[in-house]
Write a protein that holds these residues in place. Structure first.
Motif, PDB file in Angstrom:
ATOM      1  N   TYR A 189     -32.181  -3.676  12.722  1.00  0.00           N
ATOM      2  CA  TYR A 189     -31.478  -4.763  12.656  1.00  0.00           C
ATOM      3  C   TYR A 189     -31.254  -5.374  14.111  1.00  0.00           C
ATOM      4  O   TYR A 189     -30.635  -4.611  14.971  1.00  0.00           O
ATOM      5  CB  TYR A 189     -30.199  -4.714  11.828  1.00  0.00           C
ATOM      6  N   GLU A 190     -31.461  -6.716  14.506  1.00  0.00           N
ATOM      7  CA  GLU A 190     -30.850  -7.094  15.774  1.00  0.00           C
ATOM      8  C   GLU A 190     -31.548  -6.447  16.858  1.00  0.00           C
ATOM      9  O   GLU A 190     -30.554  -6.476  17.749  1.00  0.00           O
ATOM     10  CB  GLU A 190     -29.523  -7.623  15.710  1.00  0.00           C
ATOM     11  N   GLY A 191     -32.464  -5.925  17.082  1.00  0.00           N
ATOM     12  CA  GLY A 191     -32.851  -5.044  18.298  1.00  0.00           C
ATOM     13  C   GLY A 191     -32.273  -4.012  18.499  1.00  0.00           C
ATOM     14  O   GLY A 191     -31.931  -3.793  19.758  1.00  0.00           O
ATOM     15  N   GLY A 192     -31.917  -3.160  17.564  1.00  0.00           N
ATOM     16  CA  GLY A 192     -31.079  -1.659  17.752  1.00  0.00           C
ATOM     17  C   GLY A 192     -32.118  -1.025  18.647  1.00  0.00           C
ATOM     18  O   GLY A 192     -33.076  -1.147  18.741  1.00  0.00           O
ATOM     19  N   ARG A 193     -31.208  -0.173  19.259  1.00  0.00           N
ATOM     20  CA  ARG A 193     -31.972   1.184  20.070  1.00  0.00           C
ATOM     21  C   ARG A 193     -31.711   2.405  19.333  1.00  0.00           C
ATOM     22  O   ARG A 193     -30.707   2.760  19.179  1.00  0.00           O
ATOM     23  CB  ARG A 193     -31.362   1.072  21.481  1.00  0.00           C
ATOM     24  N   LEU A 194     -32.531   3.322  19.305  1.00  0.00           N
ATOM     25  CA  LEU A 194     -32.485   4.389  18.449  1.00  0.00           C
ATOM     26  C   LEU A 194     -32.674   5.661  19.416  1.00  0.00           C
ATOM     27  O   LEU A 194     -33.770   5.520  20.218  1.00  0.00           O
ATOM     28  CB  LEU A 194     -33.670   4.659  17.455  1.00  0.00           C
ATOM     29  N   VAL A 195     -31.870   6.349  19.503  1.00  0.00           N
ATOM     30  CA  VAL A 195     -31.639   7.578  20.609  1.00  0.00           C
ATOM     31  C   VAL A 195     -31.916   8.955  19.664  1.00  0.00           C
ATOM     32  O   VAL A 195     -31.002   9.194  18.893  1.00  0.00           O
ATOM     33  CB  VAL A 195     -30.486   7.636  21.529  1.00  0.00           C
ATOM     34  N   VAL A 196     -33.016   9.527  19.592  1.00  0.00           N
ATOM     35  CA  VAL A 196     -33.372  10.777  19.079  1.00  0.00           C
ATOM     36  C   VAL A 196     -32.511  11.821  19.645  1.00  0.00           C
ATOM     37  O   VAL A 196     -33.244  11.953  20.713  1.00  0.00           O
ATOM     38  CB  VAL A 196     -34.777  10.799  18.493  1.00  0.00           C
TER      39      VAL A 196
END
Length: 157
Positions: free
Chosen positions: A28-35
């Motif tokens: 959504y809305e250009g979220g950023r995922l940090v694994v």
């Protein structure tokens, strides 16, 4: 609402069940995922160095998952933190604070030796110390390859 999403994983199948939720939030809305993966030490040593439980395979698996996320068009990065099992939740919380995370997505039970009986020791500790909300995905949810997080709300009892 959620711009920076942490997916904390120990590499287990249960942690993998939480990934679709993290992906949906990040989409959504250009979220950023940090694994985030906290490698865990066995109590022994080999040649003076700490011995890690199948860490090479787990790290390779998680790195491949991050590559797949990027190939799907998500903004995803991988953060590896080190420490004993008891320190994993603190390490994840530290990354969440550093990244200014909006939410941490985590499974409720992993396969690691120190996992708690009901929730999992890392998840349980995160509920108390995390600098942001926690989305704890129950271990009882079984995901088919085609199911999505939204389907759980209509099919779960």
């Amino acid at each position: 609402m959620f711009k920076t999403i942490i997916w904390a994983t120990d590499g287990s199948e249960i942690a993998d069940h939480a990934l679709p939720f993290a992906k949906e939030l990040a989409g959504y809305e250009g979220g950023r995922l940090v694994v985030v993966h906290s490698n865990e030490k066995f109590s022994g040593r080999a040649s003076g160095y700490p011995v890690f439980a199948d860490e090479d395979e787990l790290e390779a698996k998680i790195r491949t998952q991050v590559e797949d996320l990027c190939a799907e068009g998500l903004t995803a990065t991988f953060t590896l933190v080190s420490g004993a099992s008891a320190e994993a939740a603190h390490s994840i919380a530290d990354v969440a604070e550093k990244e200014n995370a909006d939410i941490i997505v985590v499974g409720t039970r992993g396969h690691r030796p120190m996992a708690g009986v009901l929730v999992g020791s890392v998840t349980q500790r995160l509920l108390h110390i995390a600098p942001c909300p926690i989305l704890a995905v129950p271990a009882v949810l079984k995901q088919s390859e085609k199911s999505t997080p939204r389907e759980y709300s209509t099919t779960a009892s």
